[in-house]
Every structure is written in structure tokens, then in C-alpha cells.
Write a protein that holds these residues in place. Structure first.
Motif, PDB file in Angstrom:
ATOM      1  N   LEU A  59      -4.871  55.248 -25.559  1.00 52.02           N
ATOM      2  CA  LEU A  59      -3.785  55.508 -24.632  1.00 52.02           C
ATOM      3  C   LEU A  59      -4.248  56.518 -23.590  1.00 52.02           C
ATOM      4  CD1 LEU A  59      -0.601  55.575 -24.032  1.00 52.02           C
ATOM      5  CD2 LEU A  59      -0.558  57.488 -25.600  1.00 52.02           C
ATOM      6  N   LEU A  60      -3.998  56.213 -22.323  1.00 53.21           N
ATOM      7  CA  LEU A  60      -4.226  57.161 -21.229  1.00 53.21           C
ATOM      8  C   LEU A  60      -2.858  57.671 -20.802  1.00 53.21           C
ATOM      9  CD1 LEU A  60      -6.059  58.524 -19.100  1.00 53.21           C
ATOM     10  CD2 LEU A  60      -5.693  56.506 -17.668  1.00 53.21           C
ATOM     11  N   GLY A  61      -2.575  58.933 -21.082  1.00 48.75           N
ATOM     12  CA  GLY A  61      -1.294  59.532 -20.743  1.00 48.75           C
ATOM     13  C   GLY A  61      -1.408  60.329 -19.460  1.00 48.75           C
ATOM     14  N   ASP A  62      -0.818  59.829 -18.398  1.00 46.86           N
ATOM     15  CA  ASP A  62      -0.887  60.483 -17.097  1.00 46.86           C
ATOM     16  C   ASP A  62       0.365  61.339 -16.911  1.00 46.86           C
ATOM     17  OD1 ASP A  62      -1.005  61.257 -14.451  1.00 46.86           O
ATOM     18  OD2 ASP A  62      -1.545  59.272 -13.702  1.00 46.86           O
ATOM     19  N   GLN A  63       0.211  62.634 -17.131  1.00 44.44           N
ATOM     20  CA  GLN A  63       1.332  63.560 -17.048  1.00 44.44           C
ATOM     21  C   GLN A  63       1.335  64.352 -15.738  1.00 44.44           C
ATOM     22  OE1 GLN A  63       1.197  66.029 -20.545  1.00 44.44           O
ATOM     23  NE2 GLN A  63       1.809  64.358 -21.876  1.00 44.44           N
ATOM     24  N   ARG A  64       0.503  63.995 -14.789  1.00 47.00           N
ATOM     25  CA  ARG A  64       0.357  64.793 -13.563  1.00 47.00           C
ATOM     26  C   ARG A  64       1.679  65.072 -12.866  1.00 47.00           C
ATOM     27  NH1 ARG A  64      -4.861  61.605 -11.265  1.00 47.00           N
ATOM     28  NH2 ARG A  64      -3.715  59.908 -12.262  1.00 47.00           N
ATOM     29  N   LEU A  65       2.588  64.114 -12.832  1.00 46.93           N
ATOM     30  CA  LEU A  65       3.863  64.281 -12.122  1.00 46.93           C
ATOM     31  C   LEU A  65       5.024  64.614 -13.054  1.00 46.93           C
ATOM     32  CD1 LEU A  65       3.552  61.273  -9.639  1.00 46.93           C
ATOM     33  CD2 LEU A  65       2.894  63.672  -9.271  1.00 46.93           C
ATOM     34  N   MET A  66       4.743  64.814 -14.320  1.00 49.22           N
ATOM     35  CA  MET A  66       5.772  65.012 -15.337  1.00 49.22           C
ATOM     36  C   MET A  66       6.522  66.328 -15.146  1.00 49.22           C
ATOM     37  SD  MET A  66       5.252  65.070 -19.468  1.00 49.22           S
ATOM     38  CE  MET A  66       4.915  66.800 -19.713  1.00 49.22           C
ATOM     39  N   SER A  67       7.829  66.284 -15.395  1.00 47.21           N
ATOM     40  CA  SER A  67       8.672  67.485 -15.482  1.00 47.21           C
ATOM     41  C   SER A  67       8.623  67.966 -16.925  1.00 47.21           C
ATOM     42  CB  SER A  67      10.119  67.165 -15.155  1.00 47.21           C
ATOM     43  OG  SER A  67      10.226  66.347 -14.050  1.00 47.21           O
ATOM     44  N   SER A  84       6.382  58.813 -36.610  1.00 46.21           N
ATOM     45  CA  SER A  84       6.570  57.485 -37.190  1.00 46.21           C
ATOM     46  C   SER A  84       6.010  56.357 -36.342  1.00 46.21           C
ATOM     47  CB  SER A  84       8.053  57.232 -37.468  1.00 46.21           C
ATOM     48  OG  SER A  84       8.788  57.247 -36.271  1.00 46.21           O
ATOM     49  N   SER A  85       6.179  56.415 -35.052  1.00 48.80           N
ATOM     50  CA  SER A  85       5.776  55.289 -34.209  1.00 48.80           C
ATOM     51  C   SER A  85       4.272  55.104 -34.132  1.00 48.80           C
ATOM     52  CB  SER A  85       6.319  55.461 -32.787  1.00 48.80           C
ATOM     53  OG  SER A  85       7.711  55.358 -32.798  1.00 48.80           O
ATOM     54  N   LEU A  86       3.530  56.178 -34.316  1.00 50.65           N
ATOM     55  CA  LEU A  86       2.082  56.075 -34.157  1.00 50.65           C
ATOM     56  C   LEU A  86       1.348  55.959 -35.488  1.00 50.65           C
ATOM     57  CD1 LEU A  86       1.495  58.633 -31.286  1.00 50.65           C
ATOM     58  CD2 LEU A  86       1.675  56.160 -31.145  1.00 50.65           C
ATOM     59  N   GLN A  87       2.071  55.832 -36.586  1.00 51.22           N
ATOM     60  CA  GLN A  87       1.433  55.733 -37.892  1.00 51.22           C
ATOM     61  C   GLN A  87       0.840  54.333 -38.055  1.00 51.22           C
ATOM     62  OE1 GLN A  87       1.074  58.467 -39.699  1.00 51.22           O
ATOM     63  NE2 GLN A  87       2.296  59.564 -38.205  1.00 51.22           N
ATOM     64  N   ARG A  88      -0.437  54.226 -37.767  1.00 47.85           N
ATOM     65  CA  ARG A  88      -1.129  52.957 -37.875  1.00 47.85           C
ATOM     66  C   ARG A  88      -2.516  53.220 -38.420  1.00 47.85           C
ATOM     67  NH1 ARG A  88      -0.904  49.669 -32.858  1.00 47.85           N
ATOM     68  NH2 ARG A  88      -2.976  49.172 -33.515  1.00 47.85           N
ATOM     69  N   PRO A  89      -3.101  52.242 -39.084  1.00 49.65           N
ATOM     70  CA  PRO A  89      -4.458  52.425 -39.591  1.00 49.65           C
ATOM     71  C   PRO A  89      -5.408  52.813 -38.457  1.00 49.65           C
ATOM     72  CG  PRO A  89      -3.506  50.382 -40.424  1.00 49.65           C
ATOM     73  CD  PRO A  89      -2.562  50.934 -39.387  1.00 49.65           C
ATOM     74  N   GLY A  90      -6.166  53.865 -38.665  1.00 44.36           N
ATOM     75  CA  GLY A  90      -7.105  54.320 -37.652  1.00 44.36           C
ATOM     76  C   GLY A  90      -6.506  55.259 -36.636  1.00 44.36           C
ATOM     77  N   GLY A  91      -5.171  55.352 -36.596  1.00 42.75           N
ATOM     78  CA  GLY A  91      -4.508  56.266 -35.675  1.00 42.75           C
ATOM     79  C   GLY A  91      -4.614  55.827 -34.226  1.00 42.75           C
ATOM     80  N   ILE A  92      -4.186  56.708 -33.338  1.00 35.94           N
ATOM     81  CA  ILE A  92      -4.189  56.470 -31.897  1.00 35.94           C
ATOM     82  C   ILE A  92      -4.996  57.587 -31.246  1.00 35.94           C
ATOM     83  CG2 ILE A  92      -2.744  56.351 -29.814  1.00 35.94           C
ATOM     84  CD1 ILE A  92      -2.310  53.998 -31.704  1.00 35.94           C
ATOM     85  N   TYR A  93      -5.769  57.223 -30.240  1.00 38.18           N
ATOM     86  CA  TYR A  93      -6.540  58.185 -29.459  1.00 38.18           C
ATOM     87  C   TYR A  93      -5.935  58.271 -28.070  1.00 38.18           C
ATOM     88  CZ  TYR A  93      -9.835  57.936 -33.242  1.00 38.18           C
ATOM     89  OH  TYR A  93     -10.402  57.991 -34.486  1.00 38.18           O
ATOM     90  N   GLY A  94      -5.528  59.484 -27.682  1.00 40.96           N
ATOM     91  CA  GLY A  94      -4.899  59.687 -26.393  1.00 40.96           C
ATOM     92  C   GLY A  94      -5.703  60.602 -25.497  1.00 40.96           C
ATOM     93  N   ALA A  95      -5.989  60.130 -24.304  1.00 42.24           N
ATOM     94  CA  ALA A  95      -6.596  60.952 -23.265  1.00 42.24           C
ATOM     95  C   ALA A  95      -5.452  61.362 -22.345  1.00 42.24           C
ATOM     96  CB  ALA A  95      -7.656  60.167 -22.505  1.00 42.24           C
ATOM     97  N   ILE A  96      -5.148  62.639 -22.309  1.00 42.17           N
ATOM     98  CA  ILE A  96      -3.984  63.138 -21.585  1.00 42.17           C
ATOM     99  C   ILE A  96      -4.440  63.853 -20.313  1.00 42.17           C
ATOM    100  CG2 ILE A  96      -1.911  64.569 -21.711  1.00 42.17           C
ATOM    101  CD1 ILE A  96      -2.070  62.249 -23.827  1.00 42.17           C
ATOM    102  N   ILE A  97      -3.972  63.345 -19.165  1.00 38.84           N
ATOM    103  CA  ILE A  97      -4.239  64.010 -17.884  1.00 38.84           C
ATOM    104  C   ILE A  97      -3.125  65.032 -17.698  1.00 38.84           C
ATOM    105  CG2 ILE A  97      -4.626  63.749 -15.419  1.00 38.84           C
ATOM    106  CD1 ILE A  97      -5.118  60.712 -16.017  1.00 38.84           C
ATOM    107  N   LEU A  98      -3.506  66.295 -17.608  1.00 41.10           N
ATOM    108  CA  LEU A  98      -2.547  67.388 -17.582  1.00 41.10           C
ATOM    109  C   LEU A  98      -1.620  67.367 -16.376  1.00 41.10           C
ATOM    110  CD1 LEU A  98      -4.920  70.212 -18.764  1.00 41.10           C
ATOM    111  CD2 LEU A  98      -2.942  69.323 -20.008  1.00 41.10           C
TER     112      LEU A  98
END
Length: 139
Positions: A59-67, A84-98
Motif C-alpha cells: 500500500l502506498l499511503g499518500d498523506q501529503r494533503l491530509m488534515s 481487524s481489516s489488515l489481519q492477513r497472512p504475511g501482513g500488509i506493507y505500507g509506504a506512507i508519504i508524510l
């Protein structure tokens, strides 16, 4: 990031939008301004659905304009989405743009710090290029 040949719009509402990237990851972009909880819930629920449908783990999380998150949003993210939503085998990898907004950065850091059993492994980035480069290493 605008939809391109490599990224197709999957869902959009007042909180943000989701893109399906051809390299096999979700692009999650916040829109600027205030959100209502229902829109944020829908956006995050569609994110989970898209990850599950494609059996993706990135997942690429683009938070640049986030409030900043409201207390209600923070509580829902911690108790429902991260636990709960992200509980999956292997997990989730997120790259978050601040986020550009320092208060939005603080709110996101607090949510992640307080999340109890998140299956999300994430790294924070200042630029889209470095975030995407990290995701590409995780294939």
C-alpha cells in the motif's frame, strides 16, 4: 498522483481516493480538508476490499494533503481498521508519504503508536519516489 496508464481509479469520495497500481499495490490518497467519519470508513473499507480482491500486500499511503484525524476517526482506525481489516497472512506493507501539515503527522503517529496488534508494517517517506522505491523492493 493522478490516474495514469499504470494506476487506475478504483474508488473516490470526499475523504480521498484509491488507485490500483499496475505494479501490484494500492495507492491511497487523502483529499485536503475536513472529512466525515462515514467517508473515511468507506475509503478504508474499500482499501481492505481491494487488497483482498487482488491478494496484494502493499500500500502506498499518500498523506501529503491530509488534515489531522479527529478523535472519532483515530478511534475507529485503531479499533477496527488496523486491528481487524489488515489481519492477513504475511501482513500488509505500507509506504506512507508524510503529510505537509505537522498536526496531521502527529495525529497519524499517535494512531500508529496506540494501535495494539496491527498487521501493518510501514515506513515513512518525504517523497513519492522514495516510497515507491521501497515498495518495489518488497515484491
Amino acid at each position: 498522483m493522478q490516474p495514469t496508464a499504470s494506476a487506475r481509479l478504483y474508488f473516490e469520495n470526499n475523504a480521498g481516493r484509491l488507485l490500483e497500481h499496475a505494479d501490484g499495490y494500492v495507492v491511497f490518497q487523502y483529499h485536503p480538508g475536513k472529512r466525515n467519519l462515514a467517508d473515511l470508513q468507506a475509503l478504508l473499507t474499500h482499501t481492505s476490499n481491494l487488497l483482498n480482491r487482488n491478494q496484494w500486500h502493499r500500500l502506498l499511503g499518500d498523506q501529503r494533503l491530509m488534515s489531522p484525524f479527529t478523535e472519532e476517526e483515530s478511534a475507529w482506525i485503531k479499533t477496527y481498521w488496523l486491528d481487524s481489516s489488515l489481519q492477513r497472512p504475511g501482513g500488509i506493507y505500507g509506504a506512507i508519504i508524510l503529510a505537509h501539515d505537522v498536526f496531521a503527522r502527529l495525529a497519524m503517529n499517535q494512531v500508529m503508536h496506540e494501535a495494539k496488534a496491527s498487521a501493518l508494517t510501514y515506513r515513512l517517506f518525504e517523497t513519492e519516489e522514495t516510497a515507491v522505491a521501497w515498495l518495489r523492493q518488497l515484491r
